[in-house]
Design a protein around this motif. Structure first.
Motif, mmCIF file in Angstrom:
data_model
loop_
_atom_site.group_PDB
_atom_site.id
_atom_site.type_symbol
_atom_site.label_atom_id
_atom_site.label_comp_id
_atom_site.label_asym_id
_atom_site.label_seq_id
_atom_site.Cartn_x
_atom_site.Cartn_y
_atom_site.Cartn_z
ATOM 1 N N LEU A 175 -3.395 9.862 -8.536
ATOM 2 C CA LEU A 175 -2.331 8.988 -8.425
ATOM 3 C C LEU A 175 -0.778 9.544 -8.520
ATOM 4 O O LEU A 175 0.116 9.183 -8.059
ATOM 5 N N VAL A 230 1.538 10.052 -5.529
ATOM 6 C CA VAL A 230 2.269 9.070 -4.937
ATOM 7 C C VAL A 230 3.774 9.037 -5.295
ATOM 8 O O VAL A 230 3.973 8.949 -6.145
ATOM 9 N N TRP A 258 -9.294 8.699 -8.911
ATOM 10 C CA TRP A 258 -8.358 7.893 -8.340
ATOM 11 C C TRP A 258 -7.046 8.236 -9.355
ATOM 12 O O TRP A 258 -6.060 8.397 -8.814
ATOM 13 N N ARG A 276 -0.782 4.017 -2.808
ATOM 14 C CA ARG A 276 -1.686 4.406 -4.125
ATOM 15 C C ARG A 276 -3.204 3.637 -3.546
ATOM 16 O O ARG A 276 -4.381 4.421 -3.650
ATOM 17 N N TYR A 277 -3.116 2.570 -2.685
ATOM 18 C CA TYR A 277 -4.473 2.193 -2.091
ATOM 19 C C TYR A 277 -4.926 2.646 -0.977
ATOM 20 O O TYR A 277 -6.308 2.900 -0.787
#
Length: 456
Positions: free
Chosen positions: A453, A456, A449, A82-83
């Motif tokens: 997500l 992911v 973002w 995620r980062y």
């Protein structure tokens, strides 16, 4: 006669997508690329290529997209999926804003000209003509020829030119070296001409080599200290202390004297790394305080690097404009020295809380120190500090802090003096704490973002 520098059809299609996509739709484009099975390496390379093609790098403003991407890509190796997404969105957000900013364009990179000179003339005239400040465009054409003829030989010629201008501004070296890192990591050397020419635009604009020439007059030859596998702790401590305490301009003399007294490479290298982080800790400067020094230390560490480059790198790392600016402001240092605090077992959550809620950074730095000294994992600490910076900073600060933290983690890993290596990430924690934006991640990046997500 004047034709846009271009590449294969797939690359051109993707570059047109960048050109045609509004800033607010960056996330959709990143998702499209990922669905097309583009790797993160491909994404970072493409963003850097867009920056090289459409951003004027003649300065004083330069397009960080050509070289910060490599550092963020490397740092992403310790981030969760995620980062990793947020890191690339911050990088993309910076580049997309750059392409539409009047300080940087409009600009396009055209095909370079063929030169009526042989290879030996290109090489022999390259440095002197570049440093004259009067033949910047000729130097750009020569850079294109250099990379087409010999990638590895041209690499070291470019780095020699960049290191000689390092004292004037660390970006003179960073723009070359970190672009090379990105090309290495992405196997992107077929695009190298664009990166070489962007770097030469910057190096050829008001070049200054006065300090480097002064150092080389006092430090002739190409000798380097020897690596022996050991470190002299007492000597390292004294050298580090002297480097921090010295007035700006004395650092190279101190390092030359120490090497002439046969200090080994491990001792000198450790002292330079510790001194740069100690200065950062005490001055509460920004990420630029250490990223240039890390770049010089990478040259020192590279066994492939020619001896003339390593010879200069050994003594010039703390002779940069950022070191000068930190030392000129000693009266405002909020902490004169990074001292050991009480040893205590402390969890990562406590470090995070202090970093998030201490604008001075001193409490966060102290807790980071305790975490490391109680056996905490440096990689874990660096990772959460990157996450904090990515979620609480504008793209410019976020990508610089991530690059800084990656460098500080590497210095921690390379340290031969574990009792002092805490200073690196402790100083980094302070910088991150001082750059925390209480309102959190910028709204447009945050929204984008959230959009991606689910991948992911």
């Amino acid at each position: 006669m004047h034709t846009l520098l271009s590449w294969d059809d797939v690359t051109e299609k993707r570059l047109r997508q960048i050109e045609d996509t509004p800033y607010e739709e960056v996330a959709g484009l990143v998702r499209h690329w990922r669905n097309a099975r583009m790797s993160w390496q491909d994404v970072y390379l493409l963003l850097a290529l867009a920056s090289a093609r459409w951003v004027d790098h003649r300065g004083p403003f330069i397009g960080h997209g050509t070289f910060n991407g490599g550092a963020v890509l490397r740092a992403s190796s310790i981030l969760s999926p995620r980062y990793k997404i947020l890191a690339v969105l911050q990088m993309a957000g910076y580049v997309f804003a750059l392409l539409r900013h009047p300080n940087y364009g409009p600009y396009v990179m055209l095909e370079s000209f063929e030169l009526a000179e042989d290879a030996s003339e290109t090489v022999s005239s390259f440095i002197s003509d570049l440093e004259s400040g009067e033949k910047a465009l000729l130097s750009e054409h020569r850079a294109a020829r250099l990379v087409q003829r010999s990638t590895q030989d041209s690499r070291w010629l470019m780095l020699w030119a960049a290191l000689r201008q390092y004292p004037e501004n660390e970006h003179r070296l960073l723009i070359v070296q970190r672009a090379f890192d990105l090309l290495d990591d992405t196997h992107g050397w077929r695009y190298a001409e664009a990166f070489y020419r962007a770097a030469i635009q910057y190096l050829g604009n008001r070049p200054q080599t006065i300090l480097a020439n002064q150092v080389l007059t006092q430090w002739p030859g190409d000798d380097c200290p020897e690596f022996t596998g050991t470190i002299d702790i007492k000597r390292c401590e004294e050298l580090c202390s002297n480097l921090v305490a010295a007035d700006f301009g004395q650092e190279a003399d101190i390092l030359m004297a120490s090497i002439r007294r046969h200090a080994n490479a491990e001792t000198v290298r450790e002292a330079i790394a510790l001194a740069s982080s100690a200065l950062l800790y005490s001055s509460a400067f920004d990420a630029h305080a250490v990223t240039g020094v890390h770049s010089v230390l990478d040259l020192v560490d590279d066994s492939r690097c020619p001896s003339n480059i390593r010879h200069l790198a050994w003594v010039i790392g703390l002779s940069s404009s950022r070191t000068r600016r930190q030392k000129q402001d000693r009266a405002r240092w909020t902490s004169r020295e990074a001292k050991l605090g009480p040893r205590a077992q402390i969890g990562l959550d406590h470090v995070i809380d202090c970093v998030m809620h201490d604008p001075s950074g001193q409490e966060g730095a102290a807790r980071a120190q305790q975490f490391l000294l109680s056996g905490g994992d440096p990689e874990q600490l660096a990772g959460v500090l990157m996450e904090i910076s990515l979620t609480t900073s504008e793209p410019f600060d976020a990508i610089h802090n991530v690059k800084m933290l990656w460098g500080l983690l590497n210095q921690t890993r390379k340290s031969l003096w574990p009792e002092r290596s805490w200073i690196h990430l402790s100083a980094g924690a302070r910088v991150v704490a001082m750059s925390v934006n209480p309102s959190g991640l910028r709204e447009d990046i945050d929204e984008q973002w959230r959009q991606v997500l689910f991948d992911v």
